[in-house]
Design a protein around this motif. Structure first.
Motif, mmCIF file in Angstrom:
data_model
loop_
_atom_site.group_PDB
_atom_site.id
_atom_site.type_symbol
_atom_site.label_atom_id
_atom_site.label_comp_id
_atom_site.label_asym_id
_atom_site.label_seq_id
_atom_site.Cartn_x
_atom_site.Cartn_y
_atom_site.Cartn_z
ATOM 1 N N ARG A 77 0.834 -1.207 0.000
ATOM 2 C CA ARG A 77 0.000 0.000 0.000
ATOM 3 C C ARG A 77 0.863 1.249 0.000
ATOM 4 O O ARG A 77 0.573 2.205 -0.718
ATOM 5 C CB ARG A 77 -0.954 -0.007 1.189
ATOM 6 C CG ARG A 77 -2.109 -0.935 0.992
ATOM 7 C CD ARG A 77 -3.245 -0.744 1.978
ATOM 8 N NE ARG A 77 -4.152 -1.862 1.784
ATOM 9 C CZ ARG A 77 -4.064 -3.023 2.450
ATOM 10 N NH1 ARG A 77 -3.166 -3.181 3.395
ATOM 11 N NH2 ARG A 77 -4.905 -4.003 2.181
ATOM 12 N N LYS A 78 1.940 1.247 0.794
ATOM 13 C CA LYS A 78 2.847 2.401 0.819
ATOM 14 C C LYS A 78 3.476 2.641 -0.540
ATOM 15 O O LYS A 78 3.699 3.779 -0.945
ATOM 16 C CB LYS A 78 3.956 2.195 1.861
ATOM 17 C CG LYS A 78 3.536 2.446 3.277
ATOM 18 C CD LYS A 78 4.715 2.294 4.208
ATOM 19 C CE LYS A 78 4.249 2.416 5.640
ATOM 20 N NZ LYS A 78 5.319 2.120 6.602
ATOM 21 N N MET A 79 3.782 1.565 -1.255
ATOM 22 C CA MET A 79 4.423 1.681 -2.566
ATOM 23 C C MET A 79 3.417 1.929 -3.687
ATOM 24 O O MET A 79 3.804 2.149 -4.831
ATOM 25 C CB MET A 79 5.213 0.398 -2.861
ATOM 26 C CG MET A 79 6.368 0.171 -1.922
ATOM 27 S SD MET A 79 7.184 -1.425 -2.177
ATOM 28 C CE MET A 79 7.766 -1.244 -3.859
ATOM 29 N N GLY A 80 2.112 1.875 -3.374
ATOM 30 C CA GLY A 80 1.088 2.105 -4.376
ATOM 31 C C GLY A 80 0.741 0.877 -5.206
ATOM 32 O O GLY A 80 -0.007 0.970 -6.176
ATOM 33 N N ALA A 81 1.287 -0.288 -4.834
ATOM 34 C CA ALA A 81 0.980 -1.516 -5.572
ATOM 35 C C ALA A 81 -0.405 -2.049 -5.225
ATOM 36 O O ALA A 81 -1.045 -2.686 -6.062
ATOM 37 C CB ALA A 81 2.035 -2.579 -5.287
ATOM 38 N N GLY B 267 -4.269 -0.937 -3.526
ATOM 39 C CA GLY B 267 -5.128 0.133 -3.058
ATOM 40 C C GLY B 267 -5.524 -0.147 -1.610
ATOM 41 O O GLY B 267 -5.141 -1.164 -1.027
ATOM 42 N N GLU B 268 -6.280 0.758 -1.053
ATOM 43 C CA GLU B 268 -6.802 0.523 0.291
ATOM 44 C C GLU B 268 -7.726 -0.694 0.258
ATOM 45 O O GLU B 268 -8.451 -0.898 -0.710
ATOM 46 C CB GLU B 268 -7.555 1.749 0.809
ATOM 47 C CG GLU B 268 -6.652 2.897 1.196
ATOM 48 C CD GLU B 268 -5.619 2.509 2.245
ATOM 49 O OE1 GLU B 268 -5.970 1.856 3.250
ATOM 50 O OE2 GLU B 268 -4.436 2.859 2.052
ATOM 51 N N THR C 247 -6.260 -6.482 -1.833
ATOM 52 C CA THR C 247 -5.440 -5.743 -2.788
ATOM 53 C C THR C 247 -6.104 -4.448 -3.256
ATOM 54 O O THR C 247 -5.549 -3.746 -4.107
ATOM 55 C CB THR C 247 -5.101 -6.609 -4.030
ATOM 56 O OG1 THR C 247 -6.288 -6.866 -4.766
ATOM 57 C CG2 THR C 247 -4.420 -7.903 -3.634
ATOM 58 N N GLY C 248 -7.287 -4.151 -2.725
ATOM 59 C CA GLY C 248 -7.976 -2.914 -3.073
ATOM 60 C C GLY C 248 -8.988 -3.059 -4.193
ATOM 61 O O GLY C 248 -9.428 -2.065 -4.766
ATOM 62 N N ARG C 249 -9.371 -4.295 -4.500
ATOM 63 C CA ARG C 249 -10.329 -4.540 -5.578
ATOM 64 C C ARG C 249 -11.694 -4.903 -5.013
ATOM 65 O O ARG C 249 -11.783 -5.590 -4.010
ATOM 66 C CB ARG C 249 -9.848 -5.687 -6.461
ATOM 67 C CG ARG C 249 -8.687 -5.295 -7.341
ATOM 68 C CD ARG C 249 -7.949 -6.533 -7.836
ATOM 69 N NE ARG C 249 -6.929 -6.168 -8.788
ATOM 70 C CZ ARG C 249 -5.737 -5.693 -8.453
ATOM 71 N NH1 ARG C 249 -5.423 -5.505 -7.178
ATOM 72 N NH2 ARG C 249 -4.855 -5.390 -9.387
#
Length: 192
Positions: free
Chosen positions: A156-160, A162-163, A183-185
């Motif tokens: 999440r910090k690296m933007g790979a 999402g929340e 994974t934010g999906r």
């Protein structure tokens, strides 16, 4: 018994390759559940991941700074199938899962699990975006879920990632739906 990365990649590739082969040219500009990519961009990214992680299996650095356009290079669907075969063989080589690899000096097994996750989650992204069915290998899902749970804060910090998405049916959601949410999906994502 722990499955090797190459065994897991082989199982994941068997599910991902038909999805990539099923992408028609008229769907390439469609959006995907991976918001920063359309189908073309995500197919390019996934092929780049497969190629770069072959190098990492051999303890070499990979270059993610450039974004090649593999889809303009002839039979990219066939190339994806060929490159996943090379990926499986690269991770089956003696010592591929041992020690560290890559410029970040991460454990080789962890990096193998990362490419396994990309191959599985992005195959779902592409299937969902192009109206195809996708059922991941349950053993692969278990391995990726465990690995990604540990990697999620850094990802999440690296933007790979999402929340994380809150699932309304958390109690009854499948393990794969929980992995996608991690994974934010949104596992219920539909083409707009």
């Amino acid at each position: 018994m722990t499955n090797t990365i190459s065994e897991l990649l082989d199982a994941a590739a068997a599910r991902a390759v038909p999805v990539v082969r099923g992408i028609t040219d008229e769907r390439l500009d469609d959006p995907t559940p991976c918001a920063e990519y359309d189908v073309r961009g995500l197919a390019n990214h996934l092929l780049q991941v497969v190629i770069n992680f072959q190098a990492m299996a051999a303890k070499k650095d990979a270059d993610f700074s450039a974004e090649p356009d593999y889809l303009s290079e002839g039979d990219w669907r066939g190339r994806f199938a060929d490159e996943t075969d090379v990926l499986v063989k690269a991770w089956a080589a003696p010592g591929a899962e041992e020690g560290t690899t890559g410029s970040m000096g991460m454990a080789a097994r962890t990096l193998g699990e990362m490419v396994l996750g990309d191959l599985t989650v992005h195959a779902w992204d592409l299937a969902r975006a192009t109206g195809q069915e996708f059922t991941p290998d349950p053993v692969v899902v278990g391995e990726v879920t465990e690995s990604f749970a540990a990697l999620a804060p850094m990802a999440r910090k690296m933007g790979a990632f999402g929340e994380a998405v809150t699932l309304p049916d958390e109690e009854t959601a499948s393990e794969f739906d929980r992995l996608l949410a991690m994974t934010g999906r949104n596992p219920h994502w539909q083409q707009p």
